[in-house]
Design a protein around this motif. Sequence first.
Motif, PDB file in Angstrom:
ATOM      1  N   ALA A  66      10.669  23.948  -7.400  1.00 47.51           N
ATOM      2  CA  ALA A  66      10.247  24.910  -8.429  1.00 47.51           C
ATOM      3  C   ALA A  66      11.145  24.913  -9.656  1.00 47.51           C
ATOM      4  CB  ALA A  66      10.202  26.317  -7.822  1.00 47.51           C
ATOM      5  N   GLY A  95      14.700  22.904 -11.963  1.00 47.96           N
ATOM      6  CA  GLY A  95      15.714  21.865 -12.174  1.00 47.96           C
ATOM      7  C   GLY A  95      15.263  20.462 -11.781  1.00 47.96           C
ATOM      8  N   ASP A 120       9.407  25.675  -1.889  1.00 47.19           N
ATOM      9  CA  ASP A 120      10.520  26.422  -2.497  1.00 47.19           C
ATOM     10  C   ASP A 120      10.451  27.879  -2.030  1.00 47.19           C
ATOM     11  OD1 ASP A 120      12.224  25.599  -5.372  1.00 47.19           O
ATOM     12  OD2 ASP A 120      12.332  27.664  -4.633  1.00 47.19           O
ATOM     13  N   VAL A 121      11.605  28.554  -2.066  1.00 47.47           N
ATOM     14  CA  VAL A 121      11.611  30.003  -1.784  1.00 47.47           C
ATOM     15  C   VAL A 121      11.177  30.808  -3.005  1.00 47.47           C
ATOM     16  CG1 VAL A 121      13.281  30.079   0.114  1.00 47.47           C
ATOM     17  CG2 VAL A 121      14.109  30.072  -2.261  1.00 47.47           C
ATOM     18  N   ASP A 122      11.186  30.172  -4.167  1.00 48.10           N
ATOM     19  CA  ASP A 122      10.774  30.868  -5.396  1.00 48.10           C
ATOM     20  C   ASP A 122       9.252  30.727  -5.552  1.00 48.10           C
ATOM     21  OD1 ASP A 122      10.218  31.780  -7.961  1.00 48.10           O
ATOM     22  OD2 ASP A 122      12.077  30.973  -8.807  1.00 48.10           O
ATOM     23  N   VAL A 132      14.165  26.221   3.598  1.00 45.23           N
ATOM     24  CA  VAL A 132      14.602  25.003   4.305  1.00 45.23           C
ATOM     25  C   VAL A 132      15.726  25.262   5.317  1.00 45.23           C
ATOM     26  CG1 VAL A 132      13.821  23.319   2.594  1.00 45.23           C
ATOM     27  CG2 VAL A 132      16.090  24.377   2.340  1.00 45.23           C
ATOM     28  N   THR A 133      16.226  26.486   5.377  1.00 44.87           N
ATOM     29  CA  THR A 133      17.236  26.802   6.406  1.00 44.87           C
ATOM     30  C   THR A 133      16.581  27.209   7.720  1.00 44.87           C
ATOM     31  OG1 THR A 133      17.386  29.165   5.862  1.00 44.87           O
ATOM     32  CG2 THR A 133      18.814  27.669   4.613  1.00 44.87           C
ATOM     33  N   ILE A 190      22.092  25.112  -3.211  1.00 48.62           N
ATOM     34  CA  ILE A 190      22.739  26.195  -3.979  1.00 48.62           C
ATOM     35  C   ILE A 190      24.200  25.821  -4.227  1.00 48.62           C
ATOM     36  CG2 ILE A 190      21.249  28.081  -3.155  1.00 48.62           C
ATOM     37  CD1 ILE A 190      23.462  28.775  -1.105  1.00 48.62           C
ATOM     38  N   VAL A 224      22.072  25.966   3.590  1.00 51.50           N
ATOM     39  CA  VAL A 224      21.074  25.597   2.565  1.00 51.50           C
ATOM     40  C   VAL A 224      21.231  24.128   2.152  1.00 51.50           C
ATOM     41  CG1 VAL A 224      20.154  26.085   0.259  1.00 51.50           C
ATOM     42  CG2 VAL A 224      20.956  27.971   1.699  1.00 51.50           C
ATOM     43  N   SER A 258      22.396  14.602  -2.782  1.00 49.04           N
ATOM     44  CA  SER A 258      23.795  14.987  -2.578  1.00 49.04           C
ATOM     45  C   SER A 258      24.350  15.383  -3.946  1.00 49.04           C
ATOM     46  CB  SER A 258      24.566  13.832  -1.944  1.00 49.04           C
ATOM     47  OG  SER A 258      25.931  14.132  -1.824  1.00 49.04           O
ATOM     48  N   THR A 268      24.116  18.172 -14.325  1.00 45.36           N
ATOM     49  CA  THR A 268      22.756  18.089 -14.875  1.00 45.36           C
ATOM     50  C   THR A 268      22.349  19.454 -15.417  1.00 45.36           C
ATOM     51  OG1 THR A 268      22.289  16.435 -13.167  1.00 45.36           O
ATOM     52  CG2 THR A 268      20.392  17.379 -14.293  1.00 45.36           C
ATOM     53  N   PRO A 315      19.282  25.383 -14.096  1.00 46.35           N
ATOM     54  CA  PRO A 315      19.730  26.762 -13.880  1.00 46.35           C
ATOM     55  C   PRO A 315      20.925  26.853 -12.924  1.00 46.35           C
ATOM     56  CG  PRO A 315      17.340  26.648 -13.828  1.00 46.35           C
ATOM     57  CD  PRO A 315      17.821  25.229 -13.923  1.00 46.35           C
ATOM     58  N   VAL A 347      23.470  24.754 -12.509  1.00 47.63           N
ATOM     59  CA  VAL A 347      24.714  24.390 -13.186  1.00 47.63           C
ATOM     60  C   VAL A 347      25.113  25.475 -14.196  1.00 47.63           C
ATOM     61  CG1 VAL A 347      24.870  22.955 -15.277  1.00 47.63           C
ATOM     62  CG2 VAL A 347      25.449  22.017 -13.091  1.00 47.63           C
TER      63      VAL A 347
HETATM   64  N1  LIG Z   1      22.494  20.449 -11.504  1.00 43.47           N
HETATM   65  C1  LIG Z   1      23.522  19.672 -11.195  1.00 43.47           C
HETATM   66  O1  LIG Z   1      24.427  19.435 -12.004  1.00 43.47           O
HETATM   67  C2  LIG Z   1      23.595  19.034  -9.845  1.00 43.47           C
HETATM   68  C3  LIG Z   1      24.592  18.065  -9.632  1.00 43.47           C
HETATM   69  C4  LIG Z   1      24.675  17.454  -8.407  1.00 43.47           C
HETATM   70  C5  LIG Z   1      23.792  17.789  -7.390  1.00 43.47           C
HETATM   71  N2  LIG Z   1      22.834  18.746  -7.614  1.00 43.47           N
HETATM   72  C6  LIG Z   1      21.950  19.063  -6.512  1.00 43.47           C
HETATM   73  O2  LIG Z   1      20.618  18.927  -6.932  1.00 43.47           O
HETATM   74  C7  LIG Z   1      19.777  19.809  -6.175  1.00 43.47           C
HETATM   75  C8  LIG Z   1      18.904  20.606  -7.117  1.00 43.47           C
HETATM   76  O3  LIG Z   1      19.745  21.392  -7.933  1.00 43.47           O
HETATM   77  P1  LIG Z   1      19.321  21.987  -9.360  1.00 43.47           P
HETATM   78  O4  LIG Z   1      20.494  21.860 -10.220  1.00 43.47           O
HETATM   79  O5  LIG Z   1      18.024  21.429  -9.767  1.00 43.47           O
HETATM   80  O6  LIG Z   1      19.209  23.533  -8.973  1.00 43.47           O
HETATM   81  P2  LIG Z   1      18.132  24.669  -9.304  1.00 43.47           P
HETATM   82  O7  LIG Z   1      18.808  25.944  -8.959  1.00 43.47           O
HETATM   83  O8  LIG Z   1      17.564  24.485 -10.649  1.00 43.47           O
HETATM   84  O9  LIG Z   1      16.974  24.370  -8.233  1.00 43.47           O
HETATM   85  C9  LIG Z   1      17.186  24.527  -6.862  1.00 43.47           C
HETATM   86  C10 LIG Z   1      15.901  25.004  -6.217  1.00 43.47           C
HETATM   87  O10 LIG Z   1      16.128  25.119  -4.797  1.00 43.47           O
HETATM   88  C11 LIG Z   1      15.460  26.302  -4.364  1.00 43.47           C
HETATM   89  N3  LIG Z   1      16.054  26.770  -3.119  1.00 43.47           N
HETATM   90  C12 LIG Z   1      17.257  27.372  -2.948  1.00 43.47           C
HETATM   91  N4  LIG Z   1      17.428  27.711  -1.660  1.00 43.47           N
HETATM   92  C13 LIG Z   1      16.318  27.319  -1.011  1.00 43.47           C
HETATM   93  C14 LIG Z   1      15.902  27.406   0.343  1.00 43.47           C
HETATM   94  N5  LIG Z   1      16.651  27.977   1.284  1.00 43.47           N
HETATM   95  N6  LIG Z   1      14.696  26.885   0.685  1.00 43.47           N
HETATM   96  C15 LIG Z   1      13.901  26.317  -0.256  1.00 43.47           C
HETATM   97  N7  LIG Z   1      14.229  26.230  -1.566  1.00 43.47           N
HETATM   98  C16 LIG Z   1      15.438  26.724  -1.925  1.00 43.47           C
HETATM   99  C17 LIG Z   1      15.638  27.281  -5.505  1.00 43.47           C
HETATM  100  O11 LIG Z   1      14.701  28.365  -5.436  1.00 43.47           O
HETATM  101  C18 LIG Z   1      15.439  26.387  -6.718  1.00 43.47           C
HETATM  102  O12 LIG Z   1      14.077  26.349  -7.119  1.00 43.47           O
HETATM  103  C19 LIG Z   1      20.727  20.651  -5.320  1.00 43.47           C
HETATM  104  O13 LIG Z   1      20.795  20.128  -4.019  1.00 43.47           O
HETATM  105  C20 LIG Z   1      22.046  20.498  -6.036  1.00 43.47           C
HETATM  106  O14 LIG Z   1      23.151  20.699  -5.183  1.00 43.47           O
HETATM  107  C21 LIG Z   1      22.717  19.365  -8.819  1.00 43.47           C
END
Ligand SMILES: NC(=O)c1ccc[n+]([C@@H]2O[C@H](COP(=O)([O-])OP(=O)(O)OC[C@H]3O[C@@H](n4cnc5c(N)ncnc54)[C@H](O)[C@@H]3O)[C@@H](O)[C@H]2O)c1
Length: 251
Positions: free
Chosen positions: A14, A16, A36-38, A63-64, A92, A113, A141, A188, A191, A193
């Motif tokens: 949902a 990022g 997604d939970v959202d 997913v937990t 998260i 998570v 990762s 990246t 939201p 970050v």
């Molecule tokens: N953004 C970065 O800089 C970055 C860097 C390295 C790795 N990552 C990894 O990339 C992945 C995505 O991150 P993002 O930056 O897009 O974050 P984000 O917060 O934009 O998106 C994460 C999504 O995961 C969902 N989510 C959270 N807990 C959940 C659960 N228990 N069950 C189902 N959905 C759940 C949230 O509702 C959200 O829509 C993550 O695993 C993060 O650790 C991100």
Amino acid sequence: MLLTGKSAVVTGGASGIGEACARLFTAEGASVLIADVDQRAGQALADELATAGHRCHYIYADVTNETSVETMIAKAMQLYSRLDCAVNNAGIGGAADSIEKLSLTDWQRVIDVNLTSVFLCLKHELKVMLPNQSGSIVNVSSGAGLIAVPNMAAYASSKHGVLGLTKTAATENLRTGIRINAILPGSTRTPMVQASMDMDETIRKMILDSARCGRLAEPMEIAQNIAWLCSDRASYVSGESICVDYATVCR
Ligand SMILES: NC(=O)c1ccc[n+]([C@@H]2O[C@H](COP(=O)([O-])OP(=O)(O)OC[C@H]3O[C@@H](n4cnc5c(N)ncnc54)[C@H](O)[C@@H]3O)[C@@H](O)[C@H]2O)c1
């Protein structure tokens, strides 16, 4: 198109990086189940993509929770009859504290998570992919899977763990036709970050310093690599951990 005729599930789809995957995968011809939970954002994105003519659905999935993960996979099978690709992306950042101040509850939540979820998803994705002897799974990762992240011990540990899980799953599946890889995004613009930068000054500085080319990655730049790994163009790639971070970990 890269993913014509394939079906995919994207956890954390949902927002990022997951949202970018849902957009790119559908544009490349895949049917996509956003999990997604959202509920609000997930349903809105699925509706938008379906209205644009793509095959895209949303399911609430935490997913937990193993039952929730099983239901998610059953829904993908019901909708698309088979599962070709899975992006285990939900995650998260968690609390920002040094180890001696970190509560067990905060530690456990991040591990649940970011790491246990990948185990649960792999388990149930493999169960439906094995009868077809084909599939591609990408675990998300992080650069934090390779390096220390002061004040984010649980996050760094969970992301290191995802790499061990990826290599083990790939090795267990050498002869099954199922490829399993990890993507390690650099910082990246999502939201998550933004929230991490707002939470702690040390982390803000680390994230901005890590962008060695002078800017954060766009979510779509990460999704492009995930889509490639899910496609047949990566047919001889399994067990890999690919950094998409503009040399951030090359320090
Ligand atoms: N953004 C970065 O800089 C970055 C860097 C390295 C790795 N990552 C990894 O990339 C992945 C995505 O991150 P993002 O930056 O897009 O974050 P984000 O917060 O934009 O998106 C994460 C999504 O995961 C969902 N989510 C959270 N807990 C959940 C659960 N228990 N069950 C189902 N959905 C759940 C949230 O509702 C959200 O829509 C993550 O695993 C993060 O650790 C991100």
